[in-house]
Design a protein around this motif. Structure first.
Motif, PDB file in Angstrom:
ATOM      1  N   LEU A  18     -13.561  68.802  47.136  1.00 50.81           N
ATOM      2  CA  LEU A  18     -14.792  69.004  46.396  1.00 50.81           C
ATOM      3  C   LEU A  18     -14.631  68.523  44.955  1.00 50.81           C
ATOM      4  N   THR A  19     -15.742  68.105  44.335  1.00 54.55           N
ATOM      5  CA  THR A  19     -15.716  67.787  42.905  1.00 54.55           C
ATOM      6  C   THR A  19     -16.848  68.527  42.213  1.00 54.55           C
ATOM      7  N   SER A  20     -16.639  68.773  40.925  1.00 55.62           N
ATOM      8  CA  SER A  20     -17.653  69.454  40.122  1.00 55.62           C
ATOM      9  C   SER A  20     -17.504  69.025  38.668  1.00 55.62           C
ATOM     10  N   ASP A  21     -18.619  69.049  37.934  1.00 55.05           N
ATOM     11  CA  ASP A  21     -18.573  68.728  36.505  1.00 55.05           C
ATOM     12  C   ASP A  21     -18.002  69.882  35.694  1.00 55.05           C
ATOM     13  N   THR A  22     -17.974  71.072  36.273  1.00 53.06           N
ATOM     14  CA  THR A  22     -17.469  72.249  35.572  1.00 53.06           C
ATOM     15  C   THR A  22     -16.486  72.993  36.464  1.00 53.06           C
ATOM     16  N   PRO A  23     -15.627  73.836  35.893  1.00 56.75           N
ATOM     17  CA  PRO A  23     -14.736  74.642  36.719  1.00 56.75           C
ATOM     18  C   PRO A  23     -15.552  75.529  37.654  1.00 56.75           C
ATOM     19  N   PRO A  24     -15.093  75.750  38.883  1.00 52.92           N
ATOM     20  CA  PRO A  24     -15.850  76.581  39.817  1.00 52.92           C
ATOM     21  C   PRO A  24     -16.233  77.946  39.255  1.00 52.92           C
ATOM     22  N   LYS A  25     -15.356  78.532  38.433  1.00 48.37           N
ATOM     23  CA  LYS A  25     -15.652  79.862  37.883  1.00 48.37           C
ATOM     24  C   LYS A  25     -16.870  79.851  36.972  1.00 48.37           C
ATOM     25  N   ASP A  26     -17.260  78.677  36.463  1.00 45.25           N
ATOM     26  CA  ASP A  26     -18.409  78.571  35.562  1.00 45.25           C
ATOM     27  C   ASP A  26     -19.701  78.171  36.285  1.00 45.25           C
ATOM     28  N   LEU A  27     -19.655  78.105  37.603  1.00 44.17           N
ATOM     29  CA  LEU A  27     -20.838  77.706  38.367  1.00 44.17           C
ATOM     30  C   LEU A  27     -21.767  78.900  38.567  1.00 44.17           C
ATOM     31  N   GLU A  28     -22.498  79.250  37.529  1.00 44.23           N
ATOM     32  CA  GLU A  28     -23.421  80.380  37.611  1.00 44.23           C
ATOM     33  C   GLU A  28     -24.538  80.073  38.610  1.00 44.23           C
ATOM     34  N   GLY A  29     -24.754  80.976  39.532  1.00 45.91           N
ATOM     35  CA  GLY A  29     -25.755  80.763  40.568  1.00 45.91           C
ATOM     36  C   GLY A  29     -25.139  80.403  41.904  1.00 45.91           C
ATOM     37  N   MET A  30     -23.856  80.062  41.908  1.00 46.18           N
ATOM     38  CA  MET A  30     -23.163  79.794  43.172  1.00 46.18           C
ATOM     39  C   MET A  30     -22.767  81.138  43.796  1.00 46.18           C
ATOM     40  N   GLN A  31     -22.957  81.262  45.090  1.00 45.50           N
ATOM     41  CA  GLN A  31     -22.644  82.512  45.777  1.00 45.50           C
ATOM     42  C   GLN A  31     -21.168  82.869  45.610  1.00 45.50           C
ATOM     43  N   GLU A  32     -20.914  84.142  45.365  1.00 52.20           N
ATOM     44  CA  GLU A  32     -19.546  84.597  45.127  1.00 52.20           C
ATOM     45  C   GLU A  32     -18.652  84.328  46.336  1.00 52.20           C
ATOM     46  N   ARG A  33     -19.197  84.436  47.542  1.00 56.73           N
ATOM     47  CA  ARG A  33     -18.388  84.195  48.737  1.00 56.73           C
ATOM     48  C   ARG A  33     -17.919  82.744  48.804  1.00 56.73           C
ATOM     49  N   LEU A  34     -18.735  81.801  48.281  1.00 54.61           N
ATOM     50  CA  LEU A  34     -18.289  80.412  48.199  1.00 54.61           C
ATOM     51  C   LEU A  34     -17.255  80.244  47.094  1.00 54.61           C
ATOM     52  N   LEU A  35     -17.509  80.850  45.938  1.00 58.18           N
ATOM     53  CA  LEU A  35     -16.561  80.735  44.829  1.00 58.18           C
ATOM     54  C   LEU A  35     -15.188  81.277  45.228  1.00 58.18           C
ATOM     55  N   SER A  36     -15.177  82.356  45.983  1.00 60.27           N
ATOM     56  CA  SER A  36     -13.891  82.921  46.412  1.00 60.27           C
ATOM     57  C   SER A  36     -13.153  81.943  47.316  1.00 60.27           C
ATOM     58  N   ARG A  37     -13.896  81.209  48.127  1.00 57.05           N
ATOM     59  CA  ARG A  37     -13.256  80.227  49.004  1.00 57.05           C
ATOM     60  C   ARG A  37     -12.775  79.013  48.233  1.00 57.05           C
ATOM     61  N   PHE A  38     -13.490  78.644  47.185  1.00 56.33           N
ATOM     62  CA  PHE A  38     -13.035  77.533  46.357  1.00 56.33           C
ATOM     63  C   PHE A  38     -11.693  77.854  45.703  1.00 56.33           C
ATOM     64  N   ARG A  39     -11.421  79.139  45.524  1.00 61.82           N
ATOM     65  CA  ARG A  39     -10.156  79.547  44.898  1.00 61.82           C
ATOM     66  C   ARG A  39      -9.004  79.631  45.895  1.00 61.82           C
ATOM     67  N   TRP A  40      -9.292  79.439  47.175  1.00 54.98           N
ATOM     68  CA  TRP A  40      -8.225  79.505  48.170  1.00 54.98           C
ATOM     69  C   TRP A  40      -7.188  78.407  47.965  1.00 54.98           C
ATOM     70  N   GLY A  41      -7.631  77.237  47.541  1.00 58.06           N
ATOM     71  CA  GLY A  41      -6.725  76.102  47.436  1.00 58.06           C
ATOM     72  C   GLY A  41      -6.318  75.828  46.001  1.00 58.06           C
ATOM     73  N   LEU A  42      -6.494  74.582  45.571  1.00 54.58           N
ATOM     74  CA  LEU A  42      -6.107  74.177  44.212  1.00 54.58           C
ATOM     75  C   LEU A  42      -7.329  73.699  43.454  1.00 54.58           C
ATOM     76  N   ASN A  43      -7.513  74.224  42.245  1.00 57.77           N
ATOM     77  CA  ASN A  43      -8.528  73.728  41.321  1.00 57.77           C
ATOM     78  C   ASN A  43      -7.814  72.875  40.282  1.00 57.77           C
ATOM     79  N   ALA A  44      -8.022  71.562  40.337  1.00 56.86           N
ATOM     80  CA  ALA A  44      -7.321  70.631  39.442  1.00 56.86           C
ATOM     81  C   ALA A  44      -8.316  69.981  38.499  1.00 56.86           C
ATOM     82  N   ASP A  45      -8.041  70.077  37.203  1.00 55.13           N
ATOM     83  CA  ASP A  45      -8.975  69.500  36.243  1.00 55.13           C
ATOM     84  C   ASP A  45      -8.549  68.104  35.829  1.00 55.13           C
ATOM     85  N   ILE A  46      -9.543  67.296  35.471  1.00 51.75           N
ATOM     86  CA  ILE A  46      -9.318  65.969  34.907  1.00 51.75           C
ATOM     87  C   ILE A  46      -9.910  65.969  33.503  1.00 51.75           C
ATOM     88  N   GLN A  47      -9.112  65.551  32.528  1.00 46.55           N
ATOM     89  CA  GLN A  47      -9.554  65.517  31.141  1.00 46.55           C
ATOM     90  C   GLN A  47     -10.042  64.107  30.788  1.00 46.55           C
TER      91      GLN A  47
END
Length: 481
Positions: free
Chosen positions: A277-306
């Motif tokens: 998956l890709t996002s313009d913001t960290p998953p934790k900052d996706l206000e309005g995204m269902q918590e059950r999805l956010l919890s699953r996004f945290r199962w793996g690796l959240n890698a940022d690109i600067q």
């Protein structure tokens, strides 16, 4: 009453588990909560209107027979549906819906999902399948030019790139599932995730890979919903071995799309398939995204690109030059890399614009042509260099607040930065020594002379100091071109 409801529903789940496959059970029955049991009416809480409609559409008879078996002939169901707009409240509002009494034949005699006919692409309607081809020949929607070979590595993306290579080698079999890559617009997220897809296809040709933007996913879901083909839509995505979903932040206002993606995500993850998956913001900052999805996004690796740094921007430009067969003087490369600091797309656009001007005007690519092109390309180009510009560059380099540089203090880090700034101001501006001193809160010209002499002496005796100074000097020199 809640304990009685939970116990009754647990008995129902025991029957349901014996009649559906485990993926279906975890996707559509595990999220349900029993909230009330009033006489023979069991009230179940479901996450959304879509979830309710799906149960009624596909499992009405299974649920009806199960409830009667557990609660008796008078047993029936009601649903409590959480309001979509209230999902973040402590006590979310809900609406009640009765269960359907409509009876129809089940999908098969055992209520087990019918297996898909893998070799028959016409068994379901698919958004991307090439007509007449089999499952493994689903169009992956990948750009063949996006590879790891032409994805420049730097400090800004090293972790994400390394994780991507690891995932491509063992899709679905690493701890990086899902792999969520996030960062600003134009920083290389799409290139990286498509490079993963292309590498998977090279290393694992039998795996079905699909790249799709969240916007296209949402539009497909809407179209299939209108045509009563949601089942086909879901089953198609369940075929994919490596699903690459770009720009998931677009899911935020699309609650029903979040619901259906939740089911697809669960199926793929539980089946050992890879999700990227890709996002313009960290998953934790996706206000309005269902918590059950956010919890699953945290199962793996959240890698940022600067944002790419100066050195990485130069490497990207040189890569682009090789691809286009261009030769550009090194000083021009550095000039462009210094002035275009926003994203990779603008860097590539600057090279193309420069080449076009050189070709149309039949001129050699040099610094003068670059300055003319960049003047119209970015606002930061060809700006007049001032003492204030140099002060800000030095402050940024040493992570020093601007007001500290001007303060009357003898702290070593401040004095050193001030001396370097005076040295660079004398070297790269036409300001007098007196004028330079005045820009630092009223120092006289002798202080400026002493500072410049100190800098030159340290350059001769301190290798690390000299390295920092030369790097700063290069930045100021580029700004003065």
């Amino acid at each position: 009453m809640t304990n009685e409801a939970a116990a009754a529903w647990e008995r129902c789940l025991g029957i349901i588990r014996d009649n559906v496959n485990w993926r279906t059970y975890q996707t559509w029955f595990e999220p349900i909560k029993a909230v009330a049991l009033n006489q023979s009416v069991l009230t179940l809480q479901v996450p959304s209107q879509f979830f309710y409609e799906w149960l009624e559409e596909h499992y009405v008879e299974l649920l009806g027979k199960t409830i009667k078996r557990v609660l008796g002939k008078e047993g029936r169901l009601e649903y409590r549906i959480l309001m979509e707009s209230s999902s973040s409240q402590r006590n979310p509002a809900s609406i009640h819906m009765p269960a359907s009494t409509y009876n129809r034949p089940p999908k098969d005699n055992n209520y087990v999902d019918m297996p898909l006919k893998w070799d028959d692409p016409t068994s379901i309607k698919t958004p991307y399948a090439i007509p007449g081809l089999k499952r493994m020949q689903i169009d992956p929607q990948l750009n063949a030019n996006y590879t790891f070979e032409n994805y420049v590595e730097g400090d800004c993306n090293r972790v994400a790139r390394s994780a991507g290579i690891h995932v491509a080698q063992k899709p679905g079999a690493t701890a990086f599932n899902p792999l969520v890559v996030f960062g600003g617009v134009g920083w290389g997220k799409t290139h990286l995730v498509q490079a993963i897809g292309n590498e998977v296809r090279r290393l694992h040709p039998n795996k079905a890979v699909l790249y799709v933007s969240a916007e296209k996913f949402i539009n497909q879901f809407i179209d299939h919903s209108k045509n009563n083909e949601v089942n086909d839509f879901i089953h198609f995505y369940q075929l994919i071995d490596v699903l690459i979903l770009d720009d998931i932040h677009l899911f935020v206002p699309a609650t029903k799309s979040q619901d259906v993606f939740f089911g697809i995500f669960n199926h793929l993850h539980q089946s050992g398939k890879q999700i990227i998956l890709t996002s313009d913001t960290p998953p934790k900052d996706l206000e309005g995204m269902q918590e059950r999805l956010l919890s699953r996004f945290r199962w793996g690796l959240n890698a940022d690109i600067q944002a790419p740094d100066f050195e990485t921007r130069q490497s990207i430009l040189r890569m682009k030059m090789r691809q286009e067969g261009l030769e550009i003087p090194d000083e021009v490369v550095k000039y462009i890399a210094y002035n275009v600091q926003t994203n990779v797309r603008e860097l590539e656009g600057a090279v193309i614009a420069l080449f076009a001007q050189a070709t149309l005007n039949k001129k050699e690519i040099d610094i003068d042509l670059a300055k003319r092109v960049m003047k119209n390309f970015v606002k930061t180009a060809a700006k007049e260099l001032t003492i204030e510009n140099i002060q800000k560059m030095v402050c940024d380099y040493f992570h020093l607040p601007y007001d500290r540089l001007l303060a009357k203090t003898r702290k070593r880090e401040v004095v050193q930065a001030r001396q370097i700034t005076m040295y660079l101001a004398k070297k790269f501006t036409k300001s007098s020594l007196k004028n330079i001193g005045e820009h630092f809160g009223g120092f006289d010209h002798t202080t400026v002379i002493h500072s410049c002499q100190t800098v030159e002496n340290l350059m001769d005796t301190d290798g690390e100091y000299k390295e920092h100074l030369l790097e700063l000097q290069q930045k100021v020199q580029l700004a003065s071109l």
